[in-house]
Design a protein around this motif. Structure first.
Motif, PDB file in Angstrom:
ATOM      1  N   VAL A 131      -3.120   2.248  -3.089  1.00 39.95           N
ATOM      2  CA  VAL A 131      -2.989   3.506  -3.856  1.00 39.95           C
ATOM      3  C   VAL A 131      -4.331   4.215  -3.924  1.00 39.95           C
ATOM      4  CG1 VAL A 131      -2.543   4.472  -6.142  1.00 39.95           C
ATOM      5  CG2 VAL A 131      -1.017   2.725  -5.217  1.00 39.95           C
ATOM      6  N   GLN A 132      -5.389   3.479  -4.256  1.00 42.31           N
ATOM      7  CA  GLN A 132      -6.706   4.099  -4.391  1.00 42.31           C
ATOM      8  C   GLN A 132      -7.294   4.478  -3.032  1.00 42.31           C
ATOM      9  OE1 GLN A 132      -9.341   1.886  -6.930  1.00 42.31           O
ATOM     10  NE2 GLN A 132      -7.855   1.778  -8.615  1.00 42.31           N
ATOM     11  N   SER A 133      -6.970   3.721  -2.008  1.00 44.08           N
ATOM     12  CA  SER A 133      -7.477   4.043  -0.672  1.00 44.08           C
ATOM     13  C   SER A 133      -6.973   5.409  -0.208  1.00 44.08           C
ATOM     14  CB  SER A 133      -7.055   2.970   0.332  1.00 44.08           C
ATOM     15  OG  SER A 133      -7.613   1.718  -0.001  1.00 44.08           O
ATOM     16  N   TYR A 134      -5.716   5.716  -0.544  1.00 40.34           N
ATOM     17  CA  TYR A 134      -5.126   6.984  -0.123  1.00 40.34           C
ATOM     18  C   TYR A 134      -5.125   8.030  -1.238  1.00 40.34           C
ATOM     19  CZ  TYR A 134      -3.546   4.790   4.180  1.00 40.34           C
ATOM     20  OH  TYR A 134      -3.509   4.163   5.405  1.00 40.34           O
ATOM     21  N   ARG A 135      -5.794   7.717  -2.354  1.00 43.12           N
ATOM     22  CA  ARG A 135      -5.894   8.643  -3.490  1.00 43.12           C
ATOM     23  C   ARG A 135      -4.522   9.168  -3.912  1.00 43.12           C
ATOM     24  NH1 ARG A 135     -10.034   6.530  -5.327  1.00 43.12           N
ATOM     25  NH2 ARG A 135     -11.944   6.728  -4.118  1.00 43.12           N
ATOM     26  N   ARG A 136      -3.621   8.199  -4.113  1.00 39.21           N
ATOM     27  CA  ARG A 136      -2.239   8.534  -4.482  1.00 39.21           C
ATOM     28  C   ARG A 136      -2.020   8.492  -5.985  1.00 39.21           C
ATOM     29  NH1 ARG A 136       2.630   9.834  -1.804  1.00 39.21           N
ATOM     30  NH2 ARG A 136       3.582   8.345  -3.229  1.00 39.21           N
TER      31      ARG A 136
ATOM     32  N   ASN B 157       1.586   9.207  -7.665  1.00 39.64           N
ATOM     33  CA  ASN B 157       2.276   8.046  -8.243  1.00 39.64           C
ATOM     34  C   ASN B 157       2.507   8.217  -9.732  1.00 39.64           C
ATOM     35  OD1 ASN B 157       2.047   7.056  -5.686  1.00 39.64           O
ATOM     36  ND2 ASN B 157       1.154   5.094  -6.267  1.00 39.64           N
ATOM     37  N   MET B 158       1.528   8.841 -10.413  1.00 42.32           N
ATOM     38  CA  MET B 158       1.693   9.069 -11.848  1.00 42.32           C
ATOM     39  C   MET B 158       2.853  10.021 -12.107  1.00 42.32           C
ATOM     40  SD  MET B 158       0.310   8.029 -14.665  1.00 42.32           S
ATOM     41  CE  MET B 158       1.800   8.070 -15.633  1.00 42.32           C
TER      42      MET B 158
END
Length: 459
Positions: free
Chosen positions: A169-174, A178-179
């Motif tokens: 999630v953090q690697s792709y700044r999602r 997602n929120m």
């Protein structure tokens, strides 16, 4: 009622005191009984929940990989925790209490009819209305409560997925996307709970109105019968108190009925899970496998995960003892499927797979792992000490054997640099180790088991 008549009608102060003492004594006995009941409810209810959770866990351990391929872990966890907790609340708090309240209800009704048939019939007149409301309410409530249980399962499933995949999630700044998705799922859960709360809130006002109607009938009809001399004032007081003791358990029963509907919604989902059958099962009369040499024979093997979709087809391979075989192929060619068949994670769709001449479908699944070691590309380590993780496949091994296994795969040196060496407690999935270190621990685990067949799945 007797005390009222003794004091008001006869002015018998001593009689009033005697009846008051009896009343207090009965109340004390009732309080002691309530305490015993609460303890027994907790003991029996928690015991049943213990059995249910144990059976659920045992059953989940038997399900084949095809079940886990199509299941979201968070939703399964929701059934094992939330749905069981919903049943637990009913079992530990409501079930025995509801039974006792039913006894009180029946006893009070019998006493009322014994005292005055006409007044009892008048008091019972509004109850058919309540029963009709309950009948209509029940069908809608069940669907609403199942919606709640399904909605929380989706919330838990999404939460588990996002937390487990936090690095991705953090690697792709999602995070923002997602929120937003999670907000929508959470709002669906909120709406399900509000709909269920609306239905739950219908019953108590209906009970209160029905109670008020019954008491009003008793006051009017009872007052007329006292005036006509057919009842004494004390008998009317006693009758009125009996009627109140009817509505108290009636309220509790309705409240518990609501909780029971919630528990039944959870129970449906739990027993759906318990009724799920594994795709890989031992045949009747199957025997333990004895892997003495490690010869593997694929004879015209085919594998389908979905009907009609062949992952492997017409595989004829013989792997001799002591031989090293590498499978090379593009992604999705079936390499992992090939080795999963050897470990009997799945059964072949056609043909036969034999180890040392024994067809794997004719042997006990649990005994296959005793002669086989598997090292995965993404090794899974448990939240336990490093030594316990190496001992996973052979718990009876000595410390010296553990050290030798670690030395064999080159893991001993880095283990000794850890704060507590082999006793170092690993974080979830071994996150306090690098990926390479986790693979070495997984290798050491496989080596310690001393398998006749060693499978390295892109490790």
């Amino acid at each position: 009622g007797h005390a009222f008549d003794a004091y008001i009608a006869l002015g018998d102060w001593n009689g009033l005191i005697i009846y008051s003492v009896i009343f207090i004594a009965v109340a004390i006995v009732g309080a002691i009984g309530n305490r015993v009941q609460m303890l027994e409810m907790a003991r029996i209810g928690q015991g049943l929940i213990l059995i249910l959770r144990t059976e659920l866990f045992r059953h989940l351990q038997t399900l084949s990989m095809s079940f886990w391929d199509r299941s979201q872990i968070g939703r399964i966890m929701s059934r094992v925790t939330n749905d069981v907790n919903q049943i637990q609340e009913v079992m530990t708090q409501g079930l025995v209490g509801t039974i006792s309240q039913l006894f009180i209800l029946v006893a009070m009704i019998i006493m009322m009819f014994r005292m005055d048939l006409i007044l009892a019939l008048g008091a019972m007149a509004p109850i058919p209305i309540l029963l009709m409301v309950v009948a209509v309410w029940q069908s809608r409530a069940r669907d609403a409560f199942i919606w709640v249980r399904t909605a929380i399962a989706v919330v838990n499933g999404t939460l588990n997925e996002n937390l487990s995949g936090a690095r991705t999630v953090q690697s792709y700044r999602r995070e923002t996307v997602n929120m937003r998705d999670f907000d929508q799922i959470n709002e669906d859960h909120l709406n399900a709970n509000i709909a269920a709360a609306r239905l739950s809130g219908i019953m108590m006002p209906v009970v209160e109105i029905q109670s008020a109607l019954s008491l009003a009938i008793i006051i009017v009809l009872g007052g007329w019968r006292v005036q006509s001399g057919e009842m004494s004032p004390g008998e009317l007081v006693a009758f009125f108190l009996y009627a109140q003791r009817i509505f108290e358990p009636l309220r509790m029963i309705i409240m518990q009925y609501t909780e029971l509907q919630r528990a039944m919604a959870g129970g449906v989902r739990i027993f759906e899970l318990m009724d799920t059958r594994s795709d890989v099962v031992d045949e009747p009369g199957s025997l333990p496998i004895a892997i003495s040499k490690g010869r593997i024979d694929f004879e015209k093997v085919a594998l389908e995960y979905l009907p009609g979709v062949r992952v492997l087809d017409n595989i004829d391979v013989s792997i001799r003892p002591g031989e090293t075989v590498a499978l090379v192929g593009s992604t999705g060619a079936g390499k992992t499927s090939f080795v999963n068949l050897i470990a009997r994670m799945y059964d072949v769709t056609e043909g036969s797979l034999k180890i040392d001449g024994q067809d794997l479908r004719e042997v006990q699944q649990t005994t296959i792992a005793q002669g086989m070691g598997v090292v995965l590309q993404d090794p899974f380590l448990f939240s336990a000490s490093l030594k316990e993780n190496i001992l996973f496949g052979r718990p009876d091994a000595t410390d010296e054997e553990v050290r030798r296994a670690a030395e064999t795969v080159g893991a001993h040196d880095f283990i000794m640099t850890l704060p507590n060496g082999y006793e170092t407690v690993l974080e979830e999935r071994g996150e306090n180790l690098s990926l390479g270190q986790r693979q070495l621990v997984s290798f050491a685990r496989a080596v310690l088991a001393d398998p006749m067949i060693l499978i390295l799945d892109e490790a």
